[in-house]
Design a protein around this motif. Structure first.
Motif, PDB file in Angstrom:
ATOM      1  N   ILE A 162       0.864  -1.178   0.000  1.00 45.47           N
ATOM      2  CA  ILE A 162       0.000   0.000   0.000  1.00 45.47           C
ATOM      3  C   ILE A 162       0.901   1.227   0.000  1.00 45.47           C
ATOM      4  CG2 ILE A 162      -1.761   1.304   1.239  1.00 45.47           C
ATOM      5  CD1 ILE A 162      -2.726  -1.290   2.461  1.00 45.47           C
ATOM      6  N   GLN A 163       0.613   2.131  -0.906  1.00 39.98           N
ATOM      7  CA  GLN A 163       1.399   3.372  -0.994  1.00 39.98           C
ATOM      8  C   GLN A 163       0.504   4.492  -1.491  1.00 39.98           C
ATOM      9  OE1 GLN A 163       4.529   2.433  -3.783  1.00 39.98           O
ATOM     10  NE2 GLN A 163       3.134   2.386  -5.555  1.00 39.98           N
ATOM     11  N   ALA A 164       0.957   5.700  -1.194  1.00 39.03           N
ATOM     12  CA  ALA A 164       0.187   6.866  -1.620  1.00 39.03           C
ATOM     13  C   ALA A 164       0.387   7.089  -3.113  1.00 39.03           C
ATOM     14  CB  ALA A 164       0.640   8.088  -0.829  1.00 39.03           C
ATOM     15  N   GLY A 165      -0.639   7.584  -3.760  1.00 36.95           N
ATOM     16  CA  GLY A 165      -0.552   7.828  -5.197  1.00 36.95           C
ATOM     17  C   GLY A 165      -1.758   8.611  -5.674  1.00 36.95           C
ATOM     18  N   MET A 166      -1.917   8.683  -6.973  1.00 37.48           N
ATOM     19  CA  MET A 166      -3.040   9.391  -7.594  1.00 37.48           C
ATOM     20  C   MET A 166      -3.647   8.489  -8.674  1.00 37.48           C
ATOM     21  SD  MET A 166      -1.708  13.327  -7.952  1.00 37.48           S
ATOM     22  CE  MET A 166      -0.305  12.834  -8.966  1.00 37.48           C
ATOM     23  N   ASP A 167      -4.951   8.638  -8.812  1.00 38.04           N
ATOM     24  CA  ASP A 167      -5.621   7.861  -9.851  1.00 38.04           C
ATOM     25  C   ASP A 167      -5.441   8.535 -11.215  1.00 38.04           C
ATOM     26  OD1 ASP A 167      -7.218  10.064  -9.693  1.00 38.04           O
ATOM     27  OD2 ASP A 167      -9.039   9.012  -9.091  1.00 38.04           O
ATOM     28  N   GLY A 170      -6.039  12.231 -11.332  1.00 37.81           N
ATOM     29  CA  GLY A 170      -5.191  13.077 -10.500  1.00 37.81           C
ATOM     30  C   GLY A 170      -5.648  13.217  -9.070  1.00 37.81           C
ATOM     31  N   VAL A 171      -6.632  12.387  -8.659  1.00 40.17           N
ATOM     32  CA  VAL A 171      -7.122  12.453  -7.282  1.00 40.17           C
ATOM     33  C   VAL A 171      -6.166  11.657  -6.405  1.00 40.17           C
ATOM     34  CG1 VAL A 171      -8.999  11.870  -5.722  1.00 40.17           C
ATOM     35  CG2 VAL A 171      -9.503  12.664  -8.057  1.00 40.17           C
ATOM     36  N   PRO A 172      -5.625  12.250  -5.332  1.00 45.01           N
ATOM     37  CA  PRO A 172      -4.703  11.516  -4.439  1.00 45.01           C
ATOM     38  C   PRO A 172      -5.460  10.510  -3.584  1.00 45.01           C
ATOM     39  CG  PRO A 172      -5.063  13.746  -3.618  1.00 45.01           C
ATOM     40  CD  PRO A 172      -5.759  13.676  -4.927  1.00 45.01           C
ATOM     41  N   THR A 173      -4.905   9.332  -3.474  1.00 48.45           N
ATOM     42  CA  THR A 173      -5.511   8.254  -2.682  1.00 48.45           C
ATOM     43  C   THR A 173      -4.475   7.173  -2.432  1.00 48.45           C
ATOM     44  OG1 THR A 173      -7.326   6.683  -2.572  1.00 48.45           O
ATOM     45  CG2 THR A 173      -6.337   7.013  -4.725  1.00 48.45           C
ATOM     46  N   ASP A 174      -4.823   6.219  -1.574  1.00 48.43           N
ATOM     47  CA  ASP A 174      -3.930   5.069  -1.350  1.00 48.43           C
ATOM     48  C   ASP A 174      -4.074   4.088  -2.513  1.00 48.43           C
ATOM     49  OD1 ASP A 174      -3.090   6.121   1.055  1.00 48.43           O
ATOM     50  OD2 ASP A 174      -4.613   5.022   2.229  1.00 48.43           O
ATOM     51  N   MET A 175      -2.934   3.512  -2.958  1.00 46.63           N
ATOM     52  CA  MET A 175      -2.893   2.571  -4.069  1.00 46.63           C
ATOM     53  C   MET A 175      -2.446   1.203  -3.559  1.00 46.63           C
ATOM     54  SD  MET A 175      -3.734   4.855  -6.365  1.00 46.63           S
ATOM     55  CE  MET A 175      -3.470   4.049  -7.932  1.00 46.63           C
ATOM     56  N   LEU A 176      -3.188   0.152  -3.980  1.00 46.72           N
ATOM     57  CA  LEU A 176      -2.920  -1.214  -3.526  1.00 46.72           C
ATOM     58  C   LEU A 176      -2.318  -2.024  -4.661  1.00 46.72           C
ATOM     59  CD1 LEU A 176      -3.186  -3.604  -1.507  1.00 46.72           C
ATOM     60  CD2 LEU A 176      -5.516  -3.933  -2.428  1.00 46.72           C
ATOM     61  N   THR A 177      -1.272  -2.758  -4.365  1.00 42.85           N
ATOM     62  CA  THR A 177      -0.654  -3.708  -5.298  1.00 42.85           C
ATOM     63  C   THR A 177      -0.685  -5.082  -4.641  1.00 42.85           C
ATOM     64  OG1 THR A 177       0.770  -1.992  -6.246  1.00 42.85           O
ATOM     65  CG2 THR A 177       1.410  -4.286  -6.588  1.00 42.85           C
ATOM     66  N   VAL A 238      -4.177  -0.254  -7.541  1.00 43.62           N
ATOM     67  CA  VAL A 238      -5.644  -0.136  -7.473  1.00 43.62           C
ATOM     68  C   VAL A 238      -5.983   0.977  -6.491  1.00 43.62           C
ATOM     69  CG1 VAL A 238      -7.781  -1.326  -6.923  1.00 43.62           C
ATOM     70  CG2 VAL A 238      -5.889  -2.595  -7.967  1.00 43.62           C
ATOM     71  N   PRO A 239      -6.698   2.031  -6.943  1.00 38.35           N
ATOM     72  CA  PRO A 239      -7.058   3.112  -6.013  1.00 38.35           C
ATOM     73  C   PRO A 239      -8.102   2.626  -4.995  1.00 38.35           C
ATOM     74  CG  PRO A 239      -8.052   3.489  -8.164  1.00 38.35           C
ATOM     75  CD  PRO A 239      -7.162   2.325  -8.332  1.00 38.35           C
ATOM     76  N   LEU A 240      -7.871   2.950  -3.724  1.00 40.23           N
ATOM     77  CA  LEU A 240      -8.767   2.476  -2.666  1.00 40.23           C
ATOM     78  C   LEU A 240      -9.827   3.514  -2.291  1.00 40.23           C
ATOM     79  CD1 LEU A 240      -6.181   0.737  -0.307  1.00 40.23           C
ATOM     80  CD2 LEU A 240      -7.643  -0.304  -2.057  1.00 40.23           C
ATOM     81  N   TYR A 241      -9.506   4.788  -2.379  1.00 36.59           N
ATOM     82  CA  TYR A 241     -10.439   5.865  -2.038  1.00 36.59           C
ATOM     83  C   TYR A 241     -10.990   5.708  -0.616  1.00 36.59           C
ATOM     84  CZ  TYR A 241     -10.451   6.515  -7.120  1.00 36.59           C
ATOM     85  OH  TYR A 241     -10.078   6.708  -8.410  1.00 36.59           O
ATOM     86  N   GLY A 242     -10.183   5.113   0.248  1.00 35.35           N
ATOM     87  CA  GLY A 242     -10.635   4.920   1.628  1.00 35.35           C
ATOM     88  C   GLY A 242     -11.647   3.801   1.754  1.00 35.35           C
ATOM     89  N   GLY A 243     -11.763   2.941   0.762  1.00 34.16           N
ATOM     90  CA  GLY A 243     -12.771   1.887   0.789  1.00 34.16           C
ATOM     91  C   GLY A 243     -12.434   0.745   1.723  1.00 34.16           C
TER      92      GLY A 243
END
Length: 311
Positions: A162-167, A170-177, A238-243
């Motif tokens: 899990i790392q910070a990133g943008m979709d 350009g929306v900043p969110t946590d990204m899952l690999t 994969v953007p999580l958007y706090g999900g």
């Protein structure tokens, strides 16, 4: 005096007839007519010199009398010597009618034979279709008990991050690999047909959020055979958007993370019997519950008792 003038007139007539050159008699026009028996007897009676009454010829000239007598004799002799001619003439219309009747009979026979042949052809085609349909239904019914055996053996999570990133917007969110593999056992128990196997994408969901996807390649499974299918299920940025609240702020303590996930996919098996005429289909909808644990990365998760199989 009167007797003398009458004799003179007769002599003059005789001399005139004798002196005048004989004229060729006009040939009378004849048409064929079937005489009756009464006409034949009358003509025969009239042609005989003894049977003809004397008073019929008092007012006729000798020439006319000779012509009539010759004509009568010719007719009588022709009828006497050739009686079959009249019979043949009488039979001509009847023979034509018989020929027409024969032609009608032949045409009726030909038409009846054609109808019988068409009836046999229709019966043969109908019987063939019915028998083939019954045979196909028997094969289809016989194939139903041979449903493929599909089991999800297990799953291995190799790593996740899990790392910070943008979709993409350009929306900043946590990204899952996420990187994992799924092992699926497939067996075809059929004794007289093979199956073509396809599948929908193998997906990992956290409730409605899809976090990873994998694909099973299409393959053919022969009769009475089995195989083990290994599929990679991957999720990249994969953007999580706090999900997933459990992953929020867990960048530094992934070993303690425990996230319940659902593994879902649909396996379609189709057999081709008698070419493509009989095509039994077997569907198996599979849903498995698996828990992503940070401290069990690289270890096998047994899913034998964690999956639901629906037809």
């Amino acid at each position: 005096m009167a007797v003398t003038m009458h004799a003179k007139s007769d002599s003059e007539v005789t001399s005139i007839d004798a002196s005048s050159p004989p004229r060729s008699p006009r040939r009378p026009l004849y048409y064929v007519q079937s005489p009756s028996q009464h006409d034949v007897e009358k003509m025969s009676y009239g042609s005989s010199p003894f049977g003809s009454p004397a008073h019929h010829h008092y007012h006729c000239s000798p020439i006319h009398h000779s012509r009539e007598s010759s004509t009568s004799r010719f007719s009588a002799s022709g009828l006497k010597h050739h009686p079959a001619a009249w019979k043949r003439l009488q039979r001509l219309p009847h023979d034509g009618a018989n020929d027409k009747d024969d032609d009608d009979d032949d045409s009726d026979d030909a038409g009846g034979g054609g109808q019988v042949m068409r009836f046999y052809v229709v019966c043969f085609v109908f019987s063939f279709v019915v028998l083939f349909t019954v045979f196909s239904l028997i094969l289809w019914a016989a194939s139903l008990p041979y449903k493929p055996k599909i089991f999800v053996k297990g799953m291995v999570f190799h790593n996740f991050n899990i790392q910070a990133g943008m979709d993409q917007t350009g929306v900043p969110t946590d990204m899952l690999t996420l990187n994992s593999t799924v092992r699926i056992f497939y067996r075809n128990p059929a004794t007289f047909f093979g199956v073509h196997v396809t599948s929908t994408p193998v997906e990992l969901h956290y409730y409605q959020l899809k976090v990873a996807t994998g694909y099973i390649k299409k393959f053919y499974q022969s009769r009475k055979s089995q195989r083990m299918i290994v599929t990679e299920v991957l999720g990249n940025q994969v953007p999580l958007y706090g999900g997933i609240p459990r992953l929020s702020g867990a960048k530094d303590r992934l070993e303690s993370v425990s996230v319940p996930l659902n593994l879902t996919f649909l396996v379609r098996s189709r057999a081709y019997i008698l070419g493509r005429l009989v095509k039994p289909k077997f569907y198996r909808n599979i849903t498995c519950e698996v828990i992503l644990e940070g401290n069990r990365l690289g270890k096998h998760h047994n899913l034998a008792n964690s999956c639901i199989y629906k037809v």
